[in-house]
Design a protein around this motif. Structure first.
Motif, short mmCIF file in Angstrom:
data_model
loop_
_atom_site.label_atom_id
_atom_site.label_comp_id
_atom_site.label_asym_id
_atom_site.label_seq_id
_atom_site.Cartn_x
_atom_site.Cartn_y
_atom_site.Cartn_z
N ALA A 7 0.83 -1.20 0.00
CA ALA A 7 0.00 0.00 0.00
C ALA A 7 0.86 1.26 0.00
CB ALA A 7 -0.92 0.00 1.22
N ASN A 8 0.33 2.30 -0.59
CA ASN A 8 1.05 3.56 -0.72
C ASN A 8 1.44 4.13 0.65
OD1 ASN A 8 2.04 5.82 -2.20
ND2 ASN A 8 0.19 6.96 -1.70
N LYS A 9 2.72 4.43 0.81
CA LYS A 9 3.27 5.14 1.97
C LYS A 9 3.16 4.35 3.29
CE LYS A 9 0.95 8.99 1.46
NZ LYS A 9 0.52 10.38 1.67
N GLN A 10 2.88 3.06 3.22
CA GLN A 10 2.83 2.25 4.43
C GLN A 10 4.20 1.62 4.68
OE1 GLN A 10 -0.07 2.18 6.42
NE2 GLN A 10 -0.44 3.84 4.96
N LEU A 11 4.47 1.27 5.93
CA LEU A 11 5.76 0.71 6.31
C LEU A 11 5.71 -0.81 6.28
CD1 LEU A 11 6.65 3.04 9.33
CD2 LEU A 11 7.41 3.25 6.96
N TYR A 12 6.78 -1.39 5.75
CA TYR A 12 6.93 -2.85 5.71
C TYR A 12 8.36 -3.20 6.12
CZ TYR A 12 2.68 -2.75 2.87
OH TYR A 12 1.39 -2.54 2.42
N ALA A 13 8.50 -4.35 6.76
CA ALA A 13 9.84 -4.91 6.96
C ALA A 13 10.09 -5.89 5.83
CB ALA A 13 9.92 -5.62 8.31
N ILE A 14 11.21 -5.74 5.16
CA ILE A 14 11.61 -6.70 4.13
C ILE A 14 12.83 -7.44 4.65
CG2 ILE A 14 12.93 -4.89 2.90
CD1 ILE A 14 12.33 -6.51 0.32
N VAL A 15 12.80 -8.76 4.56
CA VAL A 15 13.88 -9.56 5.14
C VAL A 15 14.31 -10.61 4.11
CG1 VAL A 15 12.17 -11.02 6.30
CG2 VAL A 15 14.53 -11.05 7.08
N LEU A 16 15.62 -10.74 3.91
CA LEU A 16 16.18 -11.74 3.00
C LEU A 16 16.53 -12.97 3.82
CD1 LEU A 16 18.47 -9.36 0.92
CD2 LEU A 16 16.05 -9.88 0.60
N LEU A 17 15.94 -14.09 3.43
CA LEU A 17 15.99 -15.31 4.24
C LEU A 17 16.77 -16.42 3.53
CD1 LEU A 17 12.15 -15.34 5.00
CD2 LEU A 17 13.93 -14.48 6.55
N THR A 18 17.31 -17.34 4.32
CA THR A 18 17.85 -18.59 3.79
C THR A 18 17.19 -19.72 4.56
OG1 THR A 18 19.97 -17.55 3.28
CG2 THR A 18 19.93 -19.96 3.38
N SER A 19 16.58 -20.65 3.82
CA SER A 19 15.89 -21.76 4.47
C SER A 19 16.91 -22.77 4.99
CB SER A 19 14.94 -22.44 3.50
OG SER A 19 15.66 -23.15 2.51
N GLN A 20 16.42 -23.75 5.76
CA GLN A 20 17.29 -24.80 6.29
C GLN A 20 17.89 -25.65 5.18
OE1 GLN A 20 14.58 -26.74 8.96
NE2 GLN A 20 14.88 -25.25 10.62
N LYS A 21 17.23 -25.61 4.00
CA LYS A 21 17.76 -26.36 2.85
C LYS A 21 18.66 -25.49 1.97
CE LYS A 21 13.81 -29.51 2.60
NZ LYS A 21 12.72 -30.04 1.73
N GLY A 22 18.89 -24.24 2.42
CA GLY A 22 19.79 -23.37 1.69
C GLY A 22 19.15 -22.53 0.62
N LYS A 23 17.81 -22.61 0.51
CA LYS A 23 17.12 -21.81 -0.51
C LYS A 23 16.95 -20.37 -0.04
CE LYS A 23 14.51 -25.48 -2.80
NZ LYS A 23 13.15 -25.93 -3.23
N LYS A 24 17.15 -19.42 -0.97
CA LYS A 24 17.00 -18.01 -0.65
C LYS A 24 15.55 -17.58 -0.85
CE LYS A 24 21.74 -16.69 -1.82
NZ LYS A 24 22.59 -15.83 -2.67
N LYS A 25 15.03 -16.88 0.14
CA LYS A 25 13.64 -16.42 0.11
C LYS A 25 13.59 -14.95 0.52
CE LYS A 25 11.47 -20.49 -0.54
NZ LYS A 25 10.43 -20.75 -1.56
N THR A 26 12.44 -14.35 0.29
CA THR A 26 12.20 -12.98 0.72
C THR A 26 10.96 -12.97 1.61
OG1 THR A 26 13.12 -12.06 -1.32
CG2 THR A 26 11.70 -10.62 -0.01
N GLY A 27 11.07 -12.29 2.76
CA GLY A 27 9.94 -12.16 3.67
C GLY A 27 9.47 -10.71 3.73
N ILE A 28 8.16 -10.53 3.88
CA ILE A 28 7.55 -9.20 3.98
C ILE A 28 6.65 -9.19 5.22
CG2 ILE A 28 6.01 -7.49 2.93
CD1 ILE A 28 8.45 -7.69 1.30
N VAL A 29 6.81 -8.15 6.06
CA VAL A 29 5.97 -8.00 7.24
C VAL A 29 5.37 -6.59 7.26
CG1 VAL A 29 5.82 -8.13 9.76
CG2 VAL A 29 7.48 -9.55 8.53
N PRO A 30 4.05 -6.45 7.13
CA PRO A 30 3.45 -5.11 7.27
C PRO A 30 3.66 -4.58 8.68
CG PRO A 30 1.92 -6.68 6.26
CD PRO A 30 3.05 -7.48 6.80
N CYS A 31 4.15 -3.34 8.76
CA CYS A 31 4.45 -2.73 10.07
C CYS A 31 3.48 -1.63 10.47
CB CYS A 31 5.86 -2.14 10.07
SG CYS A 31 7.16 -3.36 9.83
N SER A 32 2.65 -1.19 9.54
CA SER A 32 1.68 -0.14 9.85
C SER A 32 0.42 -0.80 10.40
CB SER A 32 1.34 0.67 8.60
OG SER A 32 2.50 1.30 8.11
N ASN A 33 0.11 -0.50 11.64
CA ASN A 33 -0.98 -1.20 12.31
C ASN A 33 -1.62 -0.26 13.31
OD1 ASN A 33 -2.56 -3.03 13.95
ND2 ASN A 33 -1.32 -4.70 13.08
#
Length: 688
Positions: free
Chosen positions: A154-180
């Motif tokens: 959403a426009n002008k809302q805050l999110y946490a973006i996190v670059l992840l590595t799974s236990q199997k070594g796969k790279k993932k991206t996580g998103i967490v909405p922070c505006s609440n």
């Protein structure tokens, strides 16, 4: 006239200069500390809207089939966007230094925004407990994958973006909405009153708890700004109710393309490219920001400082004008003399009382108004509703395309219509931006007009924050012109000719050009000549070129331009007779004044129109002549005082740079002078 491309400044880059002047007030030690925080937030809000509207427009032009070239500097849309992004990055560095300075000065005042590096282990444990109990249950962490596509941000809302590595070594991206709305943005440290942590920083610190099966590689707070430049013509359907169409437009706008991505921490180039692909935006539009991505929390901090009055501006409130008595009918008083109200130094209450008087006066047969932006709980709307309920003809043009006020205007139009007012929704090809009110009274077998023409909106809230002028007159020729304007609007047209008013789109730019030509002719004939203009923005190339011609002829030109100014002054042989100043102070400079000529020959107007092409030939705007000698003298005083302002006024040099001015023994702050004048005039009236 010799063409000189060096005379012009690009519109968008000039606007960034204006916003830098706003930012400079956040770092100005002569501004009270708590008020400097407000300027920092205004800078950010301004920049958000600039990206949503102006950069959004340029990016759409970049995708158009035909290349669009800016008409003054010859820059393409792509060149403008590239230069804007480069300058914004420099401004972000400046903002970071000013923000750090502000936070440092707040600490001795008992207010701190801190991070985990400045917490004890015990304080960290308490915050972890708070996170687990009061924040984590309300978060919705996502992992982007085949089953979970990249979410809509959403426009002008805050999110946490996190670059992840799974236990199997796969790279993932996580998103967490922070505006609440459930949890607070500012979280006070239990053991340290006055010390706060931003909720998004708390979320980011403990984000590993939200992804227990992953390793965190990188993390950042992210904020997306989306294009908001959408035209009603894009959705036009002649079978659809216009108001319903505007409601659909508002819904569509929230999902337009991103134009900027802000990150609170750097992420690696591969991740940045991935984010660029997800959002379909160039990596140059991904900007690192060293301050919190949303500065609106400063207003909460100000509440903790209210008992320290030295940190705020001295309290000021609009005064009652001595020109009118609130114990008598405003209509009858205006019949005897013209009245000028100057906001925010004087109150809007007399105008509202005039509407209430008109609603109750048995001789008033109609009230007609153009409304662009109004307050949420508007007494002006209440007065119009009362008039309609009392049997008056009430015609209200509600401009549903007033950007970012569309929803409020739609709701207001429903209220007015339900009360029996006749509602107009503007003209298809032109926004109606004029500030015009016409009251018609029955006078025996005839009728008479009371007309109000303003430079600012009919908005009680902004009348306390913006400097504006409001002229109320019983001049019947002006009233007759106003009646022509409303008749044309009711027929879906614009006026072709008027005798007293200047009315865009057909009878303003050409009339101003004629008056400038008169000054050029006067100078050539050896007579005195002068052009003085106070506006918010100057972009109209036709008017700019005429002023360049006037300067080359020797006509003295004073320009008070708050924001965008596409004309460079003081260039030898070309604009050397032009001075440009900009005032950025406690109140937003918003009034428009046109002065052409000297002495008894001077023509003077107040207007709703800036010297922008969109105002002069693409909107319905109204400028009113000022005939009353006392009011003319007062407007000259206002104009000349602002020209002398060297506390908040900056002057543009031949390179287009705004510099400090030192022209008075004691610095002159024009807005403070006007408030002091209003207080003294009110006290003088009380002593009578």
């Amino acid at each position: 006239m010799k063409k000189n491309e060096k005379c012009y400044t690009n519109r968008e880059l000039s606007w960034l200069q204006f916003n830098e002047r706003v930012l400079n007030e956040a770092g100005n030690p002569r501004v009270p500390l708590a008020e400097r925080m407000t300027f920092a937030s205004i800078y950010q809000t301004n920049l958000d809207e600039f990206f949503m509207v102006r950069v959004g427009t340029l990016m759409m032009q970049m995708n158009a089939k035909e290349k669009v070239i800016e008409n003054k500097t010859g820059m393409t849309s792509e060149e403008q966007v590239k230069e804007i992004l480069a300058r914004v990055c420099l401004l972000e560095k400046k903002k970071a230094k000013i923000y750090e300075q502000l936070m440092g000065e707040l600490e001795p005042k008992g207010i701190r925004i801190i991070n985990f590096n400045r917490l004890s282990n015990e304080e960290g444990r308490l915050l972890e407990q708070y996170f687990d109990a009061h924040i984590a249950p309300f978060l919705s962490p996502m992992v982007i994958g085949k089953q979970q596509p990249f979410p809509f941000l959403a426009n002008k809302q805050l999110y946490a973006i996190v670059l992840l590595t799974s236990q199997k070594g796969k790279k993932k991206t996580g998103i967490v909405p922070c505006s609440n709305s459930v949890f607070k943005r500012l979280i006070e440290i239990p053991t340290r009153p006055g010390c706060f942590m931003l909720s998004e920083e708390l979320i980011l610190h403990f984000i590993s708890k939200l992804y227990p099966k992953y390793t965190i590689r990188e993390k950042s707070i992210m904020r997306v700004t989306r294009n908001a430049d959408i035209d009603a013509h894009d959705l036009y359907d002649e079978d659809m109710d216009y108001r319903d169409m505007m409601e659909q437009l508002i819904k569509k706008r929230v999902r337009l393309d991103p134009v900027r991505v802000e990150l609170s921490r750097k992420i690696n180039d591969e991740a940045k490219q991935e984010l660029s692909n997800f959002l379909e935006i160039g990596t140059s539009h991904i900007i690192n920001v060293k301050t919190p991505l949303d500065l609106s929390f400063v207003f909460t901090l100000q509440n903790y400082l209210r008992d320290q009055k030295e940190l705020f501006y001295e309290k000021r409130s609009p005064r009652e004008t001595p020109a009118l008595s609130m114990h008598e009918s405003i209509l009858s008083q205006v019949e005897k003399k013209d009245v000028l109200l100057s906001y925010p130094f004087e109150s809007m209450k007399p105008f509202i009382k005039m509407l209430n008087d008109a609603a109750e006066d048995p001789d008033v047969v109609s009230i007609k108004m153009t409304l662009y932006r109004v307050a949420d709980r508007s007494k002006i709307i209440d007065a119009l509703i009362e008039a309609a309920e009392n049997g008056k003809e009430v015609v209200v043009l509600v401009e549903l395309r007033a950007r970012f006020d569309e929803a409020n205007n739609i709701e207001m139009s429903h209220r007015l219509e339900d009360a029996g007012c006749q509602i107009l929704y503007g003209l298809g090809d032109y926004k109606v931006h004029s500030k015009l009110c016409l009251i018609t009274q029955k006078k025996g077998d005839s009728y008479a007009y009371i007309t109000q023409i303003g430079t600012g909106n009919y908005n009680e809230k902004t009348s306390r924050l913006y400097t504006d002028l409001s002229l109320i007159t019983a001049n019947q020729a002006i009233g007759a012109d106003a009646a022509k304007v409303f008749l044309a609007l009711q027929q879906g047209e614009t006026v072709d000719e008027v005798s007293e008013l200047l009315v865009a789109p057909k009878c303003l730019q050409n009339k101003v050009l004629e008056m400038m030509e008169e000054q050029i002719a006067n100078k050539k004939a050896g007579k005195e000549a002068y052009i003085g203009v106070k506006i918010n923005s100057l972009t109209d190339k036709v008017l700019i070129d005429k002023m360049i011609e006037a300067s080359q002829t020797g006509v003295k030109i004073d320009l008070i331009v708050r924001g965008i100014c596409c004309l460079k002054p003081q260039i030898p042989g070309v604009t050397e007779n032009i001075r440009v100043i900009s005032v950025v102070g406690r109140y937003l400079e918003h009034s428009r004044i046109y002065r052409l000529g000297v002495g008894d020959e001077e023509k003077m107007y107040i207007a709703s129109a800036d010297f922008m092409t969109r105002n002069t030939v693409r909107r319905v705007e109204v400028a009113a002549p000022v005939y009353d000698p006392a009011i003319r003298e007062r407007i000259r005083y206002i104009f000349d005082t602002i020209m002398k302002d060297d506390e908040k006024g900056k002057e543009q040099n031949a390179e287009g740079i705004y510099e400090d001015r030192h022209i008075n023994e004691e610095p002159v702050n024009s807005q403070e002078i006007f408030f002091q004048d209003a207080y003294e005039a009110c006290q003088k009236e009380d002593r009578k």
